[in-house]
Design an enzyme around this catalytic site. Structure first.
Site, PDB file in Angstrom:
ATOM      1  N   CYS A  50     -22.812 -84.101 -43.993  1.00 23.44           N
ATOM      2  CA  CYS A  50     -22.715 -83.460 -42.669  1.00 23.44           C
ATOM      3  C   CYS A  50     -24.104 -83.302 -42.049  1.00 23.44           C
ATOM      4  O   CYS A  50     -24.921 -82.501 -42.522  1.00 23.44           O
ATOM      5  CB  CYS A  50     -22.024 -82.110 -42.818  1.00 23.44           C
ATOM      6  N   CYS A  54     -24.981 -79.822 -40.764  1.00 19.87           N
ATOM      7  CA  CYS A  54     -25.223 -78.909 -41.890  1.00 19.87           C
ATOM      8  C   CYS A  54     -26.683 -78.964 -42.323  1.00 19.87           C
ATOM      9  O   CYS A  54     -27.277 -77.946 -42.681  1.00 19.87           O
ATOM     10  CB  CYS A  54     -24.331 -79.277 -43.071  1.00 19.87           C
TER      11      CYS A  54
END
Length: 288
Positions: free
Chosen positions: A38, A41
């Site tokens: 991600c 993230c």
């Protein structure tokens, strides 16, 4: 293991109950649901870690890899990542999704994490009020050594340094404040005082100004120097009287400087100060 000791604390389905739910009854726990693939993230993670280090234990930061712990993601309704949830007393009390800017995350944390009361701050304030300035300064510096961004300590020490006529150091501390604190009335008041102190350093000594004024009341340069030194020493009534006299004699002197200086003192004193109200009215009579 504290937040300052562990940059990242990984939590699994097996350890979640102890590391998050149970621990949240002692200190707020911020859970970052994430995954290695991600991109957002990887943006948000370092921000959370930085803020956790700054907080120095006022909350616990843990991370949950949703690929390895899909049951936790499902249990807490994680549909997009990064998903950040704040736990207190075993339950979610606030949350957000996405890689938000640091300022927004900081503001969110300020609402979900109660500020820690540092006894040293209370002691520093008490020592300063008692006139024990060396002891107060040492306590403020101890707090800042542990928490370099502690807003109360930064402002408290800056105010103490202003009392000790060390405006450059005080200004450097105020420069470290976050934007919301930097715009607070208390900080604006303090910056006005520091401006008077910095300017006063380049002006003649008070006794010289008084001697020159005694011989020549029309000497605006001497009156300005005296007023500024008085303001720097927080002798506001006499400073206002001299600034008012300058405005009466020459409104244009120093680019309307007397009026501007009076406004700065009004801000230091606050709108409800009897001195502010008195000299606002007298200034209005002079100007209009």
């Amino acid at each position: 293991m504290s937040v300052t000791e562990a940059k990242v604390i990984q939590v699994s389905s097996e350890t979640f109950a102890q590391e998050v739910l149970a621990r949240s009854r002692e200190v707020p726990v911020i859970v970052d649901f994430w995954a290695p693939w991600c991109g957002p993230c990887r943006v948000l993670g370092p921000i959370l870690e930085k803020l956790a280090r700054e907080a120095n234990g006022t909350f616990r930061l843990v991370k949950v890899n949703v690929d390895e712990n899909p049951d936790l993601a499902a249990r807490y309704g994680v549909q997009g990542i990064p998903a950040v949830k704040a736990f207190r007393d075993g339950r979610v009390v606030s949350e957000f999704v996405g890689a938000l800017p640091e300022a927004v995350v900081r503001n969110w944390l300020s609402r979900v994490v109660p500020p820690r009361v540092d006894k040293r701050l209370e002691q520093a304030q008490a020592q300063a009020l008692a006139g024990a300035l060396d002891e107060a300064e040492a306590l403020y510096r101890q707090v800042l050594a542990d928490e370099p961004n502690n807003t109360a300590a930064l402002i408290g020490l800056a105010d103490l340094l202003a009392v000790r006529h060390r405006p450059e150091e005080a200004g450097q501390l105020l420069d470290r404040l976050p934007a919301d604190a930097a715009l607070s009335p208390a900080v604006r008041q303090l910056r006005n005082l520091l401006s008077f102190q910095l300017e006063a350093r380049n002006l003649e000594e008070e006794h010289i100004s008084r001697l020159r004024l005694a011989g020549d009341p029309d000497n605006l340069e001497a009156r300005w120097a005296l007023a500024t030194r008085l303001a720097a020493q927080r002798h506001y009534r006499e400073a206002l009287e001299h600034y008012l006299e300058i405005a009466r004699r020459d409104r244009k002197y120093r680019d309307d400087g007397a009026r501007k200086a009076m406004l700065a003192i009004f801000e230091i004193l606050g709108p409800d100060s009897p001195l502010t109200k008195e000299y606002q009215a007298r200034l209005a009579n002079v100007l209009y």
